[in-house]
Design a protein around this motif. Structure first.
Motif, PDB file in Angstrom:
ATOM      1  N   GLN A 112       0.814  -1.210   0.000  1.00 34.32           N
ATOM      2  CA  GLN A 112       0.000   0.000   0.000  1.00 34.32           C
ATOM      3  C   GLN A 112       0.859   1.277   0.000  1.00 34.32           C
ATOM      4  O   GLN A 112       0.348   2.369  -0.217  1.00 34.32           O
ATOM      5  CB  GLN A 112      -0.921   0.008   1.221  1.00 34.32           C
ATOM      6  CG  GLN A 112      -0.177  -0.125   2.552  1.00 34.32           C
ATOM      7  CD  GLN A 112      -1.122  -0.199   3.728  1.00 34.32           C
ATOM      8  OE1 GLN A 112      -2.317   0.068   3.590  1.00 34.32           O
ATOM      9  NE2 GLN A 112      -0.613  -0.561   4.887  1.00 34.32           N
ATOM     10  N   LEU A 113       2.143   1.125   0.235  1.00 33.59           N
ATOM     11  CA  LEU A 113       3.061   2.267   0.211  1.00 33.59           C
ATOM     12  C   LEU A 113       3.729   2.333  -1.152  1.00 33.59           C
ATOM     13  O   LEU A 113       4.395   1.384  -1.573  1.00 33.59           O
ATOM     14  CB  LEU A 113       4.106   2.129   1.314  1.00 33.59           C
ATOM     15  CG  LEU A 113       3.563   1.991   2.737  1.00 33.59           C
ATOM     16  CD1 LEU A 113       4.691   1.795   3.730  1.00 33.59           C
ATOM     17  CD2 LEU A 113       2.727   3.207   3.113  1.00 33.59           C
ATOM     18  N   LYS A 114       3.553   3.435  -1.845  1.00 28.07           N
ATOM     19  CA  LYS A 114       4.054   3.592  -3.203  1.00 28.07           C
ATOM     20  C   LYS A 114       5.297   4.487  -3.213  1.00 28.07           C
ATOM     21  O   LYS A 114       5.259   5.600  -2.667  1.00 28.07           O
ATOM     22  CB  LYS A 114       2.979   4.205  -4.115  1.00 28.07           C
ATOM     23  CG  LYS A 114       1.636   3.480  -4.067  1.00 28.07           C
ATOM     24  CD  LYS A 114       1.757   2.050  -4.550  1.00 28.07           C
ATOM     25  CE  LYS A 114       0.407   1.348  -4.557  1.00 28.07           C
ATOM     26  NZ  LYS A 114       0.516  -0.065  -4.945  1.00 28.07           N
ATOM     27  N   PRO A 115       6.401   4.031  -3.803  1.00 32.85           N
ATOM     28  CA  PRO A 115       7.575   4.898  -3.926  1.00 32.85           C
ATOM     29  C   PRO A 115       7.230   6.191  -4.642  1.00 32.85           C
ATOM     30  O   PRO A 115       6.465   6.206  -5.599  1.00 32.85           O
ATOM     31  CB  PRO A 115       8.563   4.044  -4.734  1.00 32.85           C
ATOM     32  CG  PRO A 115       8.156   2.632  -4.450  1.00 32.85           C
ATOM     33  CD  PRO A 115       6.654   2.670  -4.318  1.00 32.85           C
ATOM     34  N   GLY A 116       7.804   7.280  -4.158  1.00 30.34           N
ATOM     35  CA  GLY A 116       7.526   8.599  -4.710  1.00 30.34           C
ATOM     36  C   GLY A 116       6.492   9.381  -3.934  1.00 30.34           C
ATOM     37  O   GLY A 116       6.312  10.571  -4.173  1.00 30.34           O
ATOM     38  N   THR A 117       5.801   8.734  -2.972  1.00 29.52           N
ATOM     39  CA  THR A 117       4.771   9.408  -2.189  1.00 29.52           C
ATOM     40  C   THR A 117       5.408  10.321  -1.145  1.00 29.52           C
ATOM     41  O   THR A 117       6.389   9.965  -0.501  1.00 29.52           O
ATOM     42  CB  THR A 117       3.878   8.378  -1.485  1.00 29.52           C
ATOM     43  OG1 THR A 117       3.326   7.485  -2.457  1.00 29.52           O
ATOM     44  CG2 THR A 117       2.746   9.064  -0.730  1.00 29.52           C
ATOM     45  N   SER A 118       4.832  11.511  -0.963  1.00 33.08           N
ATOM     46  CA  SER A 118       5.271  12.426   0.094  1.00 33.08           C
ATOM     47  C   SER A 118       4.550  12.080   1.388  1.00 33.08           C
ATOM     48  O   SER A 118       3.314  11.975   1.411  1.00 33.08           O
ATOM     49  CB  SER A 118       4.980  13.887  -0.290  1.00 33.08           C
ATOM     50  OG  SER A 118       5.736  14.251  -1.418  1.00 33.08           O
ATOM     51  N   VAL A 119       5.295  11.864   2.450  1.00 34.38           N
ATOM     52  CA  VAL A 119       4.739  11.458   3.735  1.00 34.38           C
ATOM     53  C   VAL A 119       5.322  12.332   4.827  1.00 34.38           C
ATOM     54  O   VAL A 119       6.261  13.110   4.604  1.00 34.38           O
ATOM     55  CB  VAL A 119       5.040   9.967   4.029  1.00 34.38           C
ATOM     56  CG1 VAL A 119       4.432   9.077   2.968  1.00 34.38           C
ATOM     57  CG2 VAL A 119       6.546   9.725   4.118  1.00 34.38           C
ATOM     58  N   GLN A 120       4.758  12.190   6.031  1.00 34.51           N
ATOM     59  CA  GLN A 120       5.305  12.880   7.198  1.00 34.51           C
ATOM     60  C   GLN A 120       5.973  11.860   8.098  1.00 34.51           C
ATOM     61  O   GLN A 120       5.360  10.858   8.480  1.00 34.51           O
ATOM     62  CB  GLN A 120       4.227  13.638   7.976  1.00 34.51           C
ATOM     63  CG  GLN A 120       4.801  14.481   9.113  1.00 34.51           C
ATOM     64  CD  GLN A 120       3.721  15.221   9.890  1.00 34.51           C
ATOM     65  OE1 GLN A 120       2.740  14.626  10.313  1.00 34.51           O
ATOM     66  NE2 GLN A 120       3.896  16.527  10.066  1.00 34.51           N
ATOM     67  N   LEU A 121       7.209  12.112   8.437  1.00 34.22           N
ATOM     68  CA  LEU A 121       7.993  11.210   9.280  1.00 34.22           C
ATOM     69  C   LEU A 121       7.997  11.749  10.703  1.00 34.22           C
ATOM     70  O   LEU A 121       8.237  12.946  10.921  1.00 34.22           O
ATOM     71  CB  LEU A 121       9.409  11.095   8.723  1.00 34.22           C
ATOM     72  CG  LEU A 121      10.424  10.216   9.448  1.00 34.22           C
ATOM     73  CD1 LEU A 121      11.396   9.611   8.453  1.00 34.22           C
ATOM     74  CD2 LEU A 121      11.220  11.054  10.466  1.00 34.22           C
ATOM     75  N   SER A 122       7.734  10.857  11.663  1.00 34.78           N
ATOM     76  CA  SER A 122       7.758  11.234  13.080  1.00 34.78           C
ATOM     77  C   SER A 122       8.596  10.210  13.828  1.00 34.78           C
ATOM     78  O   SER A 122       8.374   9.004  13.690  1.00 34.78           O
ATOM     79  CB  SER A 122       6.342  11.285  13.675  1.00 34.78           C
ATOM     80  OG  SER A 122       5.547  12.231  12.992  1.00 34.78           O
ATOM     81  N   VAL A 123       9.541  10.709  14.606  1.00 38.61           N
ATOM     82  CA  VAL A 123      10.431   9.832  15.374  1.00 38.61           C
ATOM     83  C   VAL A 123      10.472  10.315  16.812  1.00 38.61           C
ATOM     84  O   VAL A 123      10.649  11.516  17.073  1.00 38.61           O
ATOM     85  CB  VAL A 123      11.860   9.822  14.789  1.00 38.61           C
ATOM     86  CG1 VAL A 123      12.751   8.865  15.576  1.00 38.61           C
ATOM     87  CG2 VAL A 123      11.831   9.432  13.332  1.00 38.61           C
ATOM     88  N   THR A 124      10.295   9.393  17.746  1.00 38.58           N
ATOM     89  CA  THR A 124      10.411   9.710  19.163  1.00 38.58           C
ATOM     90  C   THR A 124      11.884   9.629  19.542  1.00 38.58           C
ATOM     91  O   THR A 124      12.454   8.535  19.655  1.00 38.58           O
ATOM     92  CB  THR A 124       9.585   8.743  20.015  1.00 38.58           C
ATOM     93  OG1 THR A 124       8.212   8.828  19.617  1.00 38.58           O
ATOM     94  CG2 THR A 124       9.691   9.092  21.486  1.00 38.58           C
ATOM     95  N   ALA A 125      12.492  10.792  19.725  1.00 38.30           N
ATOM     96  CA  ALA A 125      13.926  10.827  19.980  1.00 38.30           C
ATOM     97  C   ALA A 125      14.262  10.543  21.440  1.00 38.30           C
ATOM     98  O   ALA A 125      15.263   9.896  21.731  1.00 38.30           O
ATOM     99  CB  ALA A 125      14.488  12.192  19.580  1.00 38.30           C
ATOM    100  N   ARG A 126      13.414  11.028  22.360  1.00 36.92           N
ATOM    101  CA  ARG A 126      13.717  10.867  23.777  1.00 36.92           C
ATOM    102  C   ARG A 126      12.429  10.907  24.575  1.00 36.92           C
ATOM    103  O   ARG A 126      11.509  11.662  24.254  1.00 36.92           O
ATOM    104  CB  ARG A 126      14.673  11.983  24.235  1.00 36.92           C
ATOM    105  CG  ARG A 126      15.168  11.876  25.659  1.00 36.92           C
ATOM    106  CD  ARG A 126      16.422  12.731  25.831  1.00 36.92           C
ATOM    107  NE  ARG A 126      16.144  14.128  25.537  1.00 36.92           N
ATOM    108  CZ  ARG A 126      15.895  15.051  26.470  1.00 36.92           C
ATOM    109  NH1 ARG A 126      15.884  14.720  27.744  1.00 36.92           N
ATOM    110  NH2 ARG A 126      15.676  16.301  26.122  1.00 36.92           N
ATOM    111  N   THR A 127      12.352  10.108  25.628  1.00 34.62           N
ATOM    112  CA  THR A 127      11.182  10.059  26.497  1.00 34.62           C
ATOM    113  C   THR A 127      11.631  10.232  27.938  1.00 34.62           C
ATOM    114  O   THR A 127      12.579   9.584  28.381  1.00 34.62           O
ATOM    115  CB  THR A 127      10.423   8.735  26.347  1.00 34.62           C
ATOM    116  OG1 THR A 127       9.986   8.593  24.993  1.00 34.62           O
ATOM    117  CG2 THR A 127       9.209   8.694  27.257  1.00 34.62           C
ATOM    118  N   VAL A 128      10.955  11.135  28.669  1.00 37.11           N
ATOM    119  CA  VAL A 128      11.264  11.387  30.074  1.00 37.11           C
ATOM    120  C   VAL A 128      10.038  11.028  30.899  1.00 37.11           C
ATOM    121  O   VAL A 128       8.943  11.562  30.672  1.00 37.11           O
ATOM    122  CB  VAL A 128      11.655  12.857  30.307  1.00 37.11           C
ATOM    123  CG1 VAL A 128      11.935  13.110  31.783  1.00 37.11           C
ATOM    124  CG2 VAL A 128      12.873  13.215  29.468  1.00 37.11           C
TER     125      VAL A 128
END
Length: 458
Positions: free
Chosen positions: A337-353
């Motif tokens: 379902q993921l097509k190369p060339g698609t613009s997406v939003q990337l979210s990464v949890t870098a640190r948790t306190v």
């Protein structure tokens, strides 16, 4: 006299509106005098301390995470734009666009009859060289060595015989039984025999030391040359068959059977979309908090649920054009379902306190020196400016590393421009306001005025 009275009465009736206006001005002036009197009296009693209405929020102890977001573009996990190494017409295609292929699968065949003939010719030359090599190493060279050894042995025997004859003749000559001529002839024969033996010996040594190696090198060189030509012809023939280097799907096939495939031009494109890679450019400060293996998500248009993935690459160098760091997040794509060339939003949890002290972001203000601060709602009913140290920001929440405690309350609304030690009145948030108040305001009608006031104005 009656006439005069009637005249006065008529003029008074005509000036009645002007009289009303005069009386109204008089009343306004009297009100202003009363208001000034009240102000004077109040000033005599001393000025009242101002009270500001604010909304407060408690300092919460909860978990907060540093989330880095960026725009990214999806790429296939692997991609192969297969090019033809030779220029030849396309004989046939064995796959179509969208077909699923496996590594090593035959995808297309180019015209190769001339290449097949060349390979066959070189195969014959290689077989001849191989036979010559076998003959040289197994038959010819050993025979030459054997013959040289025999010649050397024969020359040695001839030398020994001539030496014995010479010795015998020398004895006879000394006894006077043989003329000088016979002895001299025997000397010549011995010399010739010795020379023949020396030649045979050197030939054998040269054959063993140099001739054998050179003969083997010559035969080996001819064999390797023929083999190289044969392998080259086979390779050219192999280039006419296009195989897939990876597992994946055929995404492009620009030519049709019969068209000329030019060397170096993509013939078929295969993409491995079993997983996709989201490539994003992130500021250096944020990228420094990321590492390989960090969990992240992709928000894809048209897909409700975020797609989970992991960081696989954090570039060790900055992009010179944007001074950002390229980050790759790989996500599984089992449903395609993921097509190369698609613009997406990337979210990464870098640190948790965990157990962090958190306040609303609106509560954080700037002090006069520009440092972050908050207004604490004190127990004395006043607002107190407090310098703080900020940690993680997440949405509308901010972590306070230093400056507040869990039992404190901060001014969440109305703190901007509020002087230190200002008396405050805590108001409920708009969502917590009682419904009766809203109804009471609506009873006044439009404009916020009571019906009686409208009536008076009218």
């Amino acid at each position: 006299m009656n006439h005069t009275q009637r005249t006065v009465f008529s003029s008074s009736a005509g000036d009645r509106p002007a009289l009303r206006r005069a009386l109204r001005k008089l009343a306004i002036a009297a009100s202003a005098v009363g208001l000034l009197f009240q102000v004077g009296c109040s000033s005599d009693k001393g000025e009242t301390e101002p009270t500001v209405s604010v909304q407060v929020a408690p300092v919460e102890k909860t978990e907060i995470s540093k989330t880095i977001t960026a725009q990214a573009v999806l790429f296939a996990r692997q991609q192969a734009a297969i090019v033809a190494k030779i220029s030849a017409p396309v004989q046939k295609f064995l796959v179509k666009r969208g077909a699923k292929v496996h590594q090593g699968q035959l995808l297309a065949v180019l015209e190769n009859r001339d290449l097949s003939a060349a390979a066959q010719e070189n195969k014959g030359a290689y077989d001849q060289a191989e036979a010559a090599y076998t003959t040289t190493t197994v038959a010819t060279l050993p025979e030459e060595i054997q013959k040289a050894e025999a010649d050397a042995q024969q020359a040695k025997k001839a030398l020994d015989a001539q030496e014995k004859v010479y010795e015998s003749r020398q004895q006879l000559f000394q006894q006077g039984a043989l003329p000088r001529k016979e002895l001299d002839q025997s000397t010549v024969d011995v010399t010739q025999a010795r020379n023949q033996y020396a030649i045979a010996t050197r030939h054998l040594e040269a054959l063993n030391a140099v001739g054998k190696q050179q003969a083997l090198k010559s035969a080996t060189g001819q064999l390797e040359s023929a083999k190289g030509k044969y392998l080259g012809a086979q390779a050219q023939l192999g280039y006419s068959e296009i195989h897939s280097p990876i597992d994946g799907f055929v995404t492009d096939r620009p030519l049709y059977p019969g068209e000329m495939a030019a060397a170096g031009t993509p013939l078929i494109t295969v993409m491995d979309t079993s997983s996709v890679i989201a490539k994003a450019h992130i500021p250096q400060a944020d990228a420094a908090q990321l590492k390989m293996g960090d969990a992240g998500t992709l928000t894809v248009p048209g897909i409700d649920e975020p797609i989970k993935g992991k960081i696989t690459v954090v570039s060790p160098a900055l992009d010179p054009s944007s001074t950002t760091v390229e980050v790759w997040l790989e996500a599984k794509n089992s449903k395609n379902q993921l097509k190369p060339g698609t613009s997406v939003q990337l979210s990464v949890t870098a640190r948790t306190v965990k157990d962090a002290l958190v306040v609303p972001a609106a509560a954080v203000i700037s002090a006069q020196d520009g440092s972050p601060a908050v207004m604490l709602a004190g127990a004395d009913g006043k607002a107190h400016l407090k310098a703080v140290k900020i940690g993680i920001r997440q949405g509308d929440d901010v972590q306070i590393v230093d400056g507040v405690t869990e039992n404190d309350k901060v001014v969440a609304s109305g703190a901007y421009g509020l002087p230190d030690n200002t008396k405050i009145k805590v108001e409920a948030a708009p969502s917590e306001a009682p419904a009766e108040g809203a109804k009471g305001e609506g009873a006044k009608g439009e404009g916020g005025k009571a019906p009686s006031e409208d009536k008076d104005e009218k």
